[in-house]
Design a protein around this motif. Structure first.
Motif, PDB file in Angstrom:
ATOM      1  N   THR B  44       0.846  -1.188   0.000  1.00 48.65           N
ATOM      2  CA  THR B  44       0.000   0.000   0.000  1.00 48.65           C
ATOM      3  C   THR B  44       0.881   1.236   0.000  1.00 48.65           C
ATOM      4  N   PHE B  45       0.432   2.280  -0.655  1.00 45.42           N
ATOM      5  CA  PHE B  45       1.202   3.527  -0.673  1.00 45.42           C
ATOM      6  C   PHE B  45       0.260   4.672  -1.005  1.00 45.42           C
ATOM      7  N   ASP B  46       0.714   5.897  -0.736  1.00 45.88           N
ATOM      8  CA  ASP B  46      -0.103   7.065  -1.038  1.00 45.88           C
ATOM      9  C   ASP B  46       0.281   7.636  -2.381  1.00 45.88           C
ATOM     10  N   SER B  47      -0.701   8.136  -3.108  1.00 44.07           N
ATOM     11  CA  SER B  47      -0.391   8.833  -4.352  1.00 44.07           C
ATOM     12  C   SER B  47       0.264  10.156  -3.996  1.00 44.07           C
ATOM     13  N   PHE B  48       0.963  10.733  -4.946  1.00 45.35           N
ATOM     14  CA  PHE B  48       1.759  11.927  -4.702  1.00 45.35           C
ATOM     15  C   PHE B  48       1.401  12.951  -5.777  1.00 45.35           C
ATOM     16  N   PRO B  49       0.510  13.870  -5.451  1.00 42.37           N
ATOM     17  CA  PRO B  49       0.058  14.785  -6.492  1.00 42.37           C
ATOM     18  C   PRO B  49       1.115  15.866  -6.785  1.00 42.37           C
ATOM     19  N   ILE B  50       1.474  16.007  -8.049  1.00 38.97           N
ATOM     20  CA  ILE B  50       2.358  17.103  -8.459  1.00 38.97           C
ATOM     21  C   ILE B  50       1.606  17.877  -9.539  1.00 38.97           C
ATOM     22  N   SER B  51       1.374  19.157  -9.308  1.00 41.29           N
ATOM     23  CA  SER B  51       0.576  20.021 -10.177  1.00 41.29           C
ATOM     24  C   SER B  51      -0.565  19.262 -10.864  1.00 41.29           C
ATOM     25  N   ASP B  52      -1.502  18.808 -10.052  1.00 39.26           N
ATOM     26  CA  ASP B  52      -2.761  18.212 -10.496  1.00 39.26           C
ATOM     27  C   ASP B  52      -2.661  16.817 -11.109  1.00 39.26           C
ATOM     28  N   VAL B  53      -1.433  16.310 -11.253  1.00 37.88           N
ATOM     29  CA  VAL B  53      -1.321  14.942 -11.753  1.00 37.88           C
ATOM     30  C   VAL B  53      -0.966  14.041 -10.574  1.00 37.88           C
ATOM     31  N   GLU B  54      -1.640  12.910 -10.456  1.00 34.41           N
ATOM     32  CA  GLU B  54      -1.343  11.980  -9.373  1.00 34.41           C
ATOM     33  C   GLU B  54      -0.180  11.081  -9.763  1.00 34.41           C
ATOM     34  N   TYR B  55       0.883  11.147  -8.953  1.00 31.98           N
ATOM     35  CA  TYR B  55       2.045  10.315  -9.200  1.00 31.98           C
ATOM     36  C   TYR B  55       2.180   9.260  -8.113  1.00 31.98           C
ATOM     37  N   PHE B  56       3.048   8.283  -8.331  1.00 33.18           N
ATOM     38  CA  PHE B  56       3.399   7.363  -7.249  1.00 33.18           C
ATOM     39  C   PHE B  56       4.866   6.990  -7.379  1.00 33.18           C
TER      40      PHE B  56
END
Lengths: 209, 501
Positions: B44-56
């Motif tokens: 499990t992990f959290d998404s990482f939003p960078i300028s409106d795009v969800e990253y992981f």
């Protein structure tokens, strides 16, 4: 005119928001700085005799059931906790006289703090559990190797709370309770009534048996 | 519009823009928890939003056997699995999978050494690398794992089998025991009334968005589960829960027998399950050697003495140290013996040893001991300390303090017998702060039957005849303890703890 007032108001709130944000940024930056700037102690020559002190460590020896003392020098650094850290680092490093270790050699000391009531909180890395070999005897040697080595060298410390990766633990391998601070146990030291010599704590091991 | 108002307007726009930019950095979109579930693990992990795009963070793909690395100054991202490769060129927003080119909506991002990939298309592209069907990837709340749980009920012992990689938590309520399975859907299980269990009346099953729960409803309030152990194997895990109804405690049964009431002895084979304990040079495990010995001792005792013997574990399972003592307190045992095999780096270390609890002479403990004595005086049934909270937690830790003298005498007897039955050099009794002895509200000792790390003693511990000698030594000690206790009870029938009722 109304229009102008509105814009001034917008600008005013924007400036306040910016100032608050910059303040937050600067503050977090400052904390970073404090972390990276360690006090410089390089001016002291730690190789000079007057800046060294003799300490006692405890190891195991084939043919003996109890802990065997071994002496060496550490640097007389400013705080008790930094000296105690050196003592434990030396303990982990092992004997220079061919004695057997009490701790797995790859254990790290994450942190060591001494509270005003004389409790030393020592935080070890997980290897102290994962690389331990099991057995009450091993666990007693580990626990009292640590506790005796720390307490006997520092009059400021009277007991040791062992932590692992920052957390309180029940036991190391299922025997000795570590959920509260542990007092030294002189009965596990090979004594023969010897005087244990340390710089500031010449202590006669009580003849327990 | 005047010049100044124009300037104000321009400044306002600039400020508004700056504030907007900062606010997106300072208050990013809320991270969402994602899961990658494979046959035998859950990441499990959290998404990482960078300028409106969800990253992981691409390192989480390791569970799928996918390796992500960066190549060259151009920072080409190479995504490799055992069967296929994929290259993302940050400048071109195009990905090549084999011969196929696919246009992407966002490019990878780099934070420190970590490579962040956009979630939007990776969830679709990964199946092309490792094949679909072997894993599931998506937001946690959409991805629940469904499992089959089989419940076996034999008398009051329930066995639940779980697939590999599934965990559970237990909550003990007044009316029921609840097993909670986080992030897991349980396929329909047996639910409803139970007729053949004296402890459990009903089993039910409930779903929530965090996971499912299984409820075991007690037939009578006061029923307790005393022992939850897990056996891990290749096919998953087996949870074993044993329920005891208060009225059916063994000590109570014994009292009905009239003449020779006998005593209740709890034998505690050390470690178990994943806790192996010490290991011999020939590969003998402490947990196995002590279980074998305790089983043999139980048979010997029950065949020859009026004693009820209860083992804290009768299989290779892990039980917490507290649960071992709790069981002994629960059944009102007269005697608690924890059985271990010793280990030392010095392979010459040898001999059997007997320990009892040591109390450290600190001010705190002196105060706590006073509290225990006080408590005992005001509560005739003091030794039973069921709830471990507040003052009771302190009392629990010091429960054994009232029995130290008896424990010391018992340890002395056991050690003398061990020395004579085993013919070893004389070793004395020892004291140490053993966790497993702390909460025991009866005489309690810990016996080290020998050094399993000593090749000679390991060899002996494998022999039935040698174990029989240890059993004889313990048998003879328990027998004298029983005699002494009975003689005491005859001469002094108003013991301070039996006034009540």
């Amino acid at each position: 005119m109304n229009n102008k007032k509105a814009w001034v108001a917008v600008a005013f709130f924007a400036v306040i928001a910016l100032i608050v944000f910059m303040a937050v940024l600067l503050r977090s930056g400052k904390v970073e700085d404090e972390k990276t700037l360690q006090p410089q102690e390089n001016s002291v020559n730690y190789l000079a005799d007057e800046n060294l002190r003799k300490i006692v460590l405890f190891f195991q020896k084939v043919g003996y059931d109890k802990l065997i003392p071994e002496y060496r020098n550490i640097m007389k650094t400013a705080t008790v906790s930094s000296q105690a850290k050196q003592v434990l680092a030396e303990l982990i490093d092992g004997s220079t006289e061919g004695l057997l270790p009490v701790l797995p050699p790859s254990v790290k000391i994450n942190d060591l703090l001494v509270s005003p009531d004389g409790t030393a909180f020592v935080d070890f890395s997980r290897e102290i559990i994962t690389l331990s070999e099991g057995g009450t005897y091993n666990e007693l040697m580990m626990t009292y190797g640590i506790v005796n080595s720390v307490v006997l060298n520092f009059p400021e410390i009277s007991r040791v709370q062992i932590l692992v990766e920052g957390k309180e633990i029940e036991t190391l391998t299922g025997h000795i309770a570590l959920d509260s601070p542990v007092l030294p146990d002189y009965s596990v030291i090979q004594s023969d009534g010897d005087v244990l010599f340390t710089d500031n704590l010449p202590s006669l091991i009580p003849d327990v048996e | 519009m005047s010049f100044s108002s124009l300037q104000v307007k321009r400044k306002a726009i600039v400020f508004a823009f700056v504030v907007l930019c900062f606010s997106t950095v300072a208050f990013p979109a809320i991270a969402v928890e994602y899961m990658i579930i494979t046959a035998n693990s859950v990441e499990t992990f959290d998404s990482f939003p960078i300028s409106d795009v969800e990253y992981f963070d691409s390192s989480h793909l390791k569970v799928l056997g996918i390796d992500v690395s960066v190549e060259g100054e151009e920072k080409k991202v190479i995504i490799q699995s055992s069967s296929a490769d994929m290259v993302i060129s940050p400048s071109r927003k195009v990905v090549a999978i084999g011969d196929e080119l696919i246009t992407l909506s966002a490019v990878p991002s780099f934070v420190g050494d970590n490579i962040f990939l956009p979630l939007s298309y990776m969830a679709e592209l990964i199946p092309r690398l490792v094949g679909s069907g072997s894993f599931r990837f998506g937001p946690s709340d959409e991805l629940m794992v469904s499992i089959d749980v089989h419940i076996n009920c034999e008398k009051d012992v329930f066995k639940l089998s779980l697939p590999v990689g599934r965990e559970y938590e237990k909550e003990n309520k007044n009316l029921c025991l609840v097993l909670f399975f986080p992030g897991t859907r349980i396929n329909p299980i047996f639910e409803g009334e139970l007729r053949n269990s004296s402890a459990i009346s009903r089993i039910s099953h409930e779903s929530s968005r965090f996971g499912d729960r299984i409820y075991f409803y007690y037939r009578n309030v006061g029923t307790k589960f005393y022992n939850v152990g897990d056996i891990s194997g290749d096919g998953g895990k087996e949870i074993i829960i044993s329920f005891v109804e208060k009225k059916k405690l063994p000590s109570h049964d014994a009292s009905k027998n009239g003449e020779d009431r006998g005593i209740v002895v709890v034998l505690d084979p050390g470690h178990g399950g994943e806790a192996i304990g010490a290991i011999g040079p020939g590969g003998l495990y402490e947990k196995d050697a002590v279980l074998e010995l305790c089983r043999e001792l139980k048979t010997l005792l029950e065949n020859n003495l009026a004693v009820k013997v209860i083992l804290t574990r009768d299989s290779d399972m892990d039980i917490s140290l507290d649960e071992r003592t709790e069981l002994a307190n629960e059944v009102k045992a007269d005697l608690f013996i924890s059985v271990h095999a010793n280990g030392s780096r010095r392979h010459d270390a040898q001999g059997a040893e007997t320990y009892f609890l040591s109390y450290e002479a600190t001010d705190d403990n002196a105060r706590n001991l006073a509290a225990v004595e006080n408590y005992s005086r005001n509560n005739a049934s003091a030794p039973n300390l069921p709830e471990k909270s507040g003052l009771n937690l302190v009392l629990w830790d010091l429960a054994q303090s009232q029995f130290l003298e008896e424990s010391s005498n018992l340890a002395e007897t056991i050690q003398q017998n061990l020395n004579s039955y085993l013919g070893v050099r004389n070793r004395g009794i020892k004291q140490a702060p053993f966790k497993v002895l702390k909460g025991a509200t009866m005489p309690a000792v810990l016996v080290e039957i020998g050094f399993i790390t000593n090749p000679e003693e390991e060899r002996k511990l494998r022999q039935v005849e040698y174990r029989r000698r240890i059993c004889d030594a313990l048998y003879s000690s328990i027998s004298s303890f029983k005699e002494l206790k009975e003689r005491k009870q005859e001469s002094n029938f108003s013991s301070p703890f039996e006034n009540e009722q």
